[in-house]
Design a protein around this motif. Structure first.
Motif, PDB file in Angstrom:
ATOM      1  N   UNK A   4      13.545   1.868 -15.355  1.00 54.96           N
ATOM      2  CA  UNK A   4      14.995   1.931 -15.397  1.00 54.96           C
ATOM      3  C   UNK A   4      15.610   0.730 -16.076  1.00 54.96           C
ATOM      4  N   UNK A   5      16.896   0.867 -16.355  1.00 58.10           N
ATOM      5  CA  UNK A   5      17.611  -0.197 -17.065  1.00 58.10           C
ATOM      6  C   UNK A   5      18.864  -0.646 -16.319  1.00 58.10           C
ATOM      7  N   UNK A   6      19.051  -0.145 -15.100  1.00 60.69           N
ATOM      8  CA  UNK A   6      20.294  -0.494 -14.394  1.00 60.69           C
ATOM      9  C   UNK A   6      20.043  -0.666 -12.900  1.00 60.69           C
ATOM     10  N   UNK A   7      19.086  -1.476 -12.560  1.00 56.52           N
ATOM     11  CA  UNK A   7      18.834  -1.735 -11.147  1.00 56.52           C
ATOM     12  C   UNK A   7      17.725  -0.854 -10.621  1.00 56.52           C
ATOM     13  N   UNK A   8      16.844  -1.449  -9.843  1.00 60.42           N
ATOM     14  CA  UNK A   8      15.688  -0.708  -9.324  1.00 60.42           C
ATOM     15  C   UNK A   8      15.415  -1.202  -7.913  1.00 60.42           C
ATOM     16  N   UNK A   9      15.675  -0.346  -6.942  1.00 61.92           N
ATOM     17  CA  UNK A   9      15.462  -0.722  -5.545  1.00 61.92           C
ATOM     18  C   UNK A   9      14.458   0.216  -4.911  1.00 61.92           C
ATOM     19  N   UNK A  10      13.379  -0.327  -4.398  1.00 62.17           N
ATOM     20  CA  UNK A  10      12.356   0.481  -3.740  1.00 62.17           C
ATOM     21  C   UNK A  10      12.879   0.920  -2.377  1.00 62.17           C
ATOM     22  N   UNK A  11      12.856   2.219  -2.137  1.00 55.81           N
ATOM     23  CA  UNK A  11      13.462   2.781  -0.930  1.00 55.81           C
ATOM     24  C   UNK A  11      12.520   3.780  -0.274  1.00 55.81           C
ATOM     25  N   UNK A  12      12.831   4.104   0.987  1.00 57.86           N
ATOM     26  CA  UNK A  12      11.932   4.934   1.812  1.00 57.86           C
ATOM     27  C   UNK A  12      12.697   6.104   2.411  1.00 57.86           C
ATOM     28  N   UNK A  13      12.062   7.263   2.398  1.00 62.37           N
ATOM     29  CA  UNK A  13      12.499   8.401   3.212  1.00 62.37           C
ATOM     30  C   UNK A  13      11.304   8.902   4.012  1.00 62.37           C
ATOM     31  N   UNK A  14      11.601   9.630   5.073  1.00 66.92           N
ATOM     32  CA  UNK A  14      10.545  10.182   5.919  1.00 66.92           C
ATOM     33  C   UNK A  14      10.528  11.708   5.836  1.00 66.92           C
ATOM     34  N   UNK A  15       9.353  12.264   6.024  1.00 65.04           N
ATOM     35  CA  UNK A  15       9.185  13.699   6.250  1.00 65.04           C
ATOM     36  C   UNK A  15       9.120  13.943   7.753  1.00 65.04           C
ATOM     37  N   UNK A  16       9.916  14.876   8.230  1.00 64.76           N
ATOM     38  CA  UNK A  16       9.870  15.282   9.642  1.00 64.76           C
ATOM     39  C   UNK A  16       9.262  16.675   9.709  1.00 64.76           C
ATOM     40  N   UNK A  17       8.088  16.742  10.283  1.00 64.63           N
ATOM     41  CA  UNK A  17       7.345  18.003  10.343  1.00 64.63           C
ATOM     42  C   UNK A  17       7.332  18.694   8.985  1.00 64.63           C
ATOM     43  N   UNK A  18       7.079  17.912   7.966  1.00 60.86           N
ATOM     44  CA  UNK A  18       6.913  18.444   6.625  1.00 60.86           C
ATOM     45  C   UNK A  18       8.178  18.588   5.811  1.00 60.86           C
ATOM     46  N   UNK A  19       9.319  18.314   6.419  1.00 61.03           N
ATOM     47  CA  UNK A  19      10.599  18.480   5.721  1.00 61.03           C
ATOM     48  C   UNK A  19      11.176  17.099   5.408  1.00 61.03           C
ATOM     49  N   UNK A  20      11.464  16.860   4.142  1.00 59.77           N
ATOM     50  CA  UNK A  20      11.994  15.557   3.742  1.00 59.77           C
ATOM     51  C   UNK A  20      13.424  15.386   4.260  1.00 59.77           C
ATOM     52  N   UNK A  21      13.650  14.293   4.970  1.00 60.24           N
ATOM     53  CA  UNK A  21      14.988  13.986   5.472  1.00 60.24           C
ATOM     54  C   UNK A  21      15.726  13.157   4.420  1.00 60.24           C
ATOM     55  N   UNK A  22      16.797  13.703   3.870  1.00 58.00           N
ATOM     56  CA  UNK A  22      17.553  12.978   2.855  1.00 58.00           C
ATOM     57  C   UNK A  22      19.046  12.956   3.167  1.00 58.00           C
ATOM     58  N   UNK A  23      19.394  13.273   4.405  1.00 60.40           N
ATOM     59  CA  UNK A  23      20.799  13.182   4.814  1.00 60.40           C
ATOM     60  C   UNK A  23      21.162  11.720   5.104  1.00 60.40           C
ATOM     61  N   UNK A  24      22.442  11.491   5.317  1.00 57.50           N
ATOM     62  CA  UNK A  24      22.927  10.107   5.538  1.00 57.50           C
ATOM     63  C   UNK A  24      22.717   9.695   6.989  1.00 57.50           C
ATOM     64  N   UNK A  25      21.471   9.575   7.373  1.00 54.47           N
ATOM     65  CA  UNK A  25      21.123   9.318   8.771  1.00 54.47           C
ATOM     66  C   UNK A  25      20.311   8.038   8.968  1.00 54.47           C
ATOM     67  N   UNK A  26      19.968   7.379   7.889  1.00 52.34           N
ATOM     68  CA  UNK A  26      19.124   6.190   8.001  1.00 52.34           C
ATOM     69  C   UNK A  26      19.989   4.936   8.227  1.00 52.34           C
ATOM     70  N   UNK A  27      19.406   3.982   8.947  1.00 52.45           N
ATOM     71  CA  UNK A  27      20.045   2.688   9.125  1.00 52.45           C
ATOM     72  C   UNK A  27      19.065   1.586   8.719  1.00 52.45           C
ATOM     73  N   UNK A  28      19.614   0.481   8.260  1.00 52.62           N
ATOM     74  CA  UNK A  28      18.761  -0.650   7.889  1.00 52.62           C
ATOM     75  C   UNK A  28      19.582  -1.931   7.904  1.00 52.62           C
TER      76      UNK A  28
END
Lengths: 174, 170, 210
Positions: C80-104
């Motif tokens: 990339x050319x405009x910022x690169x941040x390594x990030x994590x999501x989890x699979x819950x019973x095989x389904x990728x969680x990508x809703x706005x539910x993570x905290x950090x």
């Protein structure tokens, strides 16, 4: 064989005021790694640590110092600085009355068994507080020249209902 | 498997420095320092080695959060340094020891910089004996293979004791 | 090298024969089964770069065996050319969680002196455990906790050191959580800009238990 050796696994499965792992530090190792997981508590509370000396007595003298940075997902970060207390204060991880909110810790303990040096601690942990995530990075020390063989965990208030400790020794082969 | 020991040096009589080498793969490596002291109050420093040669060029960058009990936590940063200061007042004996876990990344990679994370705890050897620890990291910004890590003291004093061990995490 | 048995250290053990430190096959098997022999970390999976990809998934993480996992990573690069941040999501019973539910929440510090805090209570990932590493590389480790426990949230703590486009290098430490009681059976690593990974070494370990 790995130089990180699993020495002890202790599981707490019924309500106790404190949870101890005894006779786990020895002259065989100078550095120990501990994971604390699968926790549950009767109240929302900080998690604290005391050491147990080689005579089996919990060290309760006012000779513990702690410095911890608590990173919060919902507010400005806070600093925890205590000196000359009777425990290492707020190592993070557990202490939640809702089981799901209890996180976990990884600790390193340095020089516990040597009676000629202080016992030091490094901690990292995450837990879900009422308003959101609290992730702790902390250092601690027992400024007492005694031989330490174990540790005990207790809460500011309430009981520990579940907790699992795994203690590893970091071996140095000469 | 876990941790495989690569090199260790237990200092029992004063030496000017300790060097641990043997990094020869893309694995992550870990260094454990236990109960380290100096011959006089001083700060521990890190340099890396390439082909066994200690690198003293001005290509070290670092940043850390400084946890301590006597004041608001501090920030330590610097670029183009000739060494990485990773302690704040090591003592001579007894209680002011230095203890640390360091992870080493990309050291064997000849086309990348060499990175370090560090987490340490000590009783700073001053009038008040303050609990202190750097939590952070550093980098040597030269893209060539590194094979080890070198420890010495800022003020030219000796390392009087301590155990320094290099492990491969596999 | 000295040997010692640590399977039973109670006073009920009355050793009658001098221990010469020689283990029989059966003794080795018994000790390994009890967790006292054979290592403290199990390498569950390793992923290294062969072709450019936008996501890296660990889908067989032995969440039913380990309640503490360690992920180590090095030489992470993107195109990339405009910022690169390594990030994590989890699979819950095989389904990728990508809703706005993570905290950090994490502390960061740059080598040129810029320090700060960063946090969120509602993001679509555990964002930026390392980075911004645009045109540089990322390195570090993450501990995961409770992934396979359906009665607990899934937590992590991490510490990283990466190159940075303006700070030369940046360090981070902190934690994250998926505050949902679910079985997490997979971990996704991605760069938040959606760019390709052009180099990476990821190793996922289980922290051994008995």
């Amino acid at each position: 064989m790995s130089n990180l050796r699993l020495l002890n696994e202790t599981t707490i499965s019924s309500s106790v005021s404190s949870a101890s792992v005894t006779d786990v530090f020895s002259s065989d190792f100078d550095i120990y790694k501990i994971s604390i997981s699968d926790s549950d508590s009767s109240a929302n509370s900080n998690v604290n640590l005391r050491f147990i000396n080689s005579s089996g007595s919990i060290v309760t003298s006012s000779e513990y110092d702690t410095a911890g940075l608590i990173a919060l997902s919902y507010a400005s970060f806070s600093e925890n600085r205590t000196t000359n207390q009777t425990h290492i204060d707020n190592i993070g991880g557990g202490g939640r009355s809702t089981e799901a909110e209890n996180g976990a810790n990884v600790l390193y303990i340095f020089n516990p068994f040597s009676s000629s040096s202080y016992t030091f601690l490094l901690s990292q942990a995450s837990v879900q507080a009422s308003s959101g995530l609290a992730s702790t990075k902390a250092i601690g020390v027992l400024t007492e020249l005694s031989s330490i063989a174990g540790f005990t965990i207790f809460l500011d208030s309430g009981t520990i209902d579940k907790m699992k400790f795994r203690t590893y020794g970091l071996r140095v082969d000469t | 498997m876990g941790l495989l020991q690569v090199a260790t040096n237990t200092v029992t009589s004063a030496v000017a420095s300790v060097t641990l080498t043997g990094i020869d793969s893309d694995d992550v490596y870990m260094v454990a320092i236990n109960n380290a002291f100096a011959s006089a109050d001083d700060d521990y420093e890190i340099r890396i080695t390439k082909g066994g040669i200690v690198q003293s060029d001005a290509n070290y960058d670092r940043a850390s959060k400084d946890l301590k009990t006597d004041a608001v936590f501090g920030n330590t940063a610097g670029t183009n340094l000739t060494e990485i200061d990773f302690s704040a007042g090591i003592g001579t004996s007894g209680t002011n020891s230095h203890n640390e876990i360091i992870y080493l990344f990309n050291f064997a990679n000849a086309s990348e910089y060499s990175f370090i994370t560090m987490e340490n705890v000590t009783m700073r050897d001053d009038a008040n004996d303050i609990l202190f620890g750097f939590q952070g990291g550093a980098v040597h910004t030269v893209a060539s293979a590194s094979d080890g890590i070198h420890f010495f003291l800022t003020g030219g004093n000796n390392i009087s004791s301590g155990t320094f061990t290099l492990y491969k995490v596999v | 090298m000295s040997f010692g048995y640590i399977g039973d250290t109670s006073t009920s053990v009355k050793q009658q024969v001098k221990n010469k430190g020689i283990l029989t096959t059966q003794e080795s098997f018994d000790l390994e089964r009890q967790g006292f022999l054979g290592g403290s970390l199990e390498l569950i999976a390793e992923q290294t770069h062969s072709t450019n990809v936008t996501t890296i998934d660990f889908l067989n993480i032995k969440e039913d065996v380990y309640d503490v996992h360690l992920l180590q990573f090095s030489n992470i690069q993107g195109d990339g050319t405009s910022g690169s941040d390594l990030s994590i999501r989890f699979y819950e019973s095989g389904v990728l969680e990508s809703a706005s539910v993570y905290q950090y929440a994490f502390q960061f510090g740059g080598a040129t002196g810029t320090f700060g805090e960063f946090n969120s209570t509602s993001d679509t990932s555990i964002f930026s455990i390392a980075g911004n590493f645009q045109n540089n590389i990322a390195n570090g480790y993450v501990y995961f906790y409770n992934l396979g426990n359906s009665s607990k949230y899934s937590f992590c703590t991490f510490q990283t050191k990466t190159g940075h486009p303006t700070q030369s290098a940046i360090m981070k430490f902190g934690g994250g959580v998926l505050p949902q009681t679910s079985v997490v059976d997979g971990i996704r690593l991605f760069i938040d800009t959606g760019e390709n990974f052009t180099a990476f070494n990821f190793s996922l370990f289980g922290v051994k238990q008995i």
